[in-house]
Design a protein around this motif. Structure first.
Motif, short mmCIF file in Angstrom:
data_model
loop_
_atom_site.label_atom_id
_atom_site.label_comp_id
_atom_site.label_asym_id
_atom_site.label_seq_id
_atom_site.Cartn_x
_atom_site.Cartn_y
_atom_site.Cartn_z
N SER A 184 -16.26 -48.35 -40.97
CA SER A 184 -17.57 -47.77 -40.71
C SER A 184 -18.10 -48.10 -39.33
N SER A 185 -17.85 -49.31 -38.84
CA SER A 185 -18.50 -49.72 -37.60
C SER A 185 -17.97 -48.98 -36.39
N GLY A 186 -16.78 -48.44 -36.47
CA GLY A 186 -16.29 -47.65 -35.35
C GLY A 186 -16.98 -46.30 -35.26
N GLN A 207 -33.46 -41.18 -38.00
CA GLN A 207 -32.72 -40.17 -38.74
C GLN A 207 -31.92 -40.80 -39.88
N ILE A 208 -31.34 -41.95 -39.62
CA ILE A 208 -30.59 -42.64 -40.67
C ILE A 208 -31.53 -43.08 -41.78
N ALA A 226 -22.78 -49.01 -40.90
CA ALA A 226 -22.99 -47.72 -40.24
C ALA A 226 -24.47 -47.50 -39.92
N ALA A 227 -25.35 -47.91 -40.83
CA ALA A 227 -26.78 -47.78 -40.58
C ALA A 227 -27.21 -48.66 -39.42
N LYS A 230 -24.56 -44.89 -36.80
CA LYS A 230 -23.54 -43.85 -37.03
C LYS A 230 -24.05 -42.86 -38.08
N ASP A 231 -24.83 -41.90 -37.63
CA ASP A 231 -25.50 -40.97 -38.55
C ASP A 231 -24.53 -40.24 -39.46
#
Length: 214
Positions: free
Chosen positions: A37-39, A109-110, A69-70, A74-75
């Motif tokens: 996720s972090s990428g 947005q997230i 991700a949040a 990373k939307d």
């Protein structure tokens, strides 16, 4: 040697595919939970989920792919994980949810994505702070407004008995403090040090907020 964690972080789909052919157990390792996720590589995330990756697998800090991700903004990855059933209110070892991280880092947005999937705005972390505390402390006025719209408490007290208004005033965020006051925040609430939000305001901020304090 490049492992699946490093490859996932760098979005190297081909290498991840090769690693999984040789080491299928790597699919749901703790390291890979963070890496996928972090990428922020949505193609890679989708591939791993199709291969059976557990969307809620936690790393050693209790972070899920959704939380990471949040936090990292990373939307699209957030959307993919939520669409595949990620637990929106999962908490890490310090009690933080994905919404806490979105609120702390101005990921508007997230935050909206999380709220559409029933994120709870009133979950406290280990120091009794709600997402609105984090947004107010950083001066993210639009996020504070969004959280209130979705039912956040207006005057919750954290472990030091600070309300969001205390934190906004202490950090000098006039627009955020003004919004909270307009919504009816208690300007007379005393924190653990015996201070009201007004006590924590600079002279300039008191002047700015004067019309809201009458």
């Amino acid at each position: 040697m490049l492992n699946i964690y490093t490859a996932a972080l760098e979005g190297k789909l081909f290498i991840v595919q090769q690693v999984l052919e040789k080491e299928p157990e790597a699919l749901n390792s703790h390291d890979e939970a963070s890496g996928r996720s972090s990428g922020g590589h949505d193609e890679l995330v989708s591939f791993l989920i199709k291969k059976g990756a557990a969307v809620d697998l936690k790393d050693d800090s209790g972070l899920t792919p959704l939380t990471i991700a949040a936090s990292t903004g990373k939307d699209r990855v957030v959307e993919i994980l939520l669409d595949h059933g990620a637990q929106v209110n999962s908490q890490n070892e310090s009690g933080q949810t994905a919404l806490h991280y979105a609120a702390s880092k101005n990921r508007l947005q997230i935050a909206e994505h999380l709220l559409k999937h029933n994120a709870d705005v009133n979950i406290p972390n280990d120091i009794k702070q709600l997402p609105i505390h984090r947004a107010a402390a950083q001066g993210y006025t639009a996020l504070v407004k969004l959280l209130l719209k979705h039912g956040s408490r207006l005057n919750p007290m954290d472990g030091e008995r600070n309300t969001p208004l205390h934190l906004a005033c202490e950090e000098g965020h006039g627009d955020t403090a003004a919004l909270l006051l307009e919504e009816g925040a208690d300007a007379d609430r005393v924190n653990g040090d015996g201070k009201t939000p007004v006590d924590l305001c600079s002279k300039e901020l008191k002047s700015f907020l004067a019309q809201h304090l009458e």
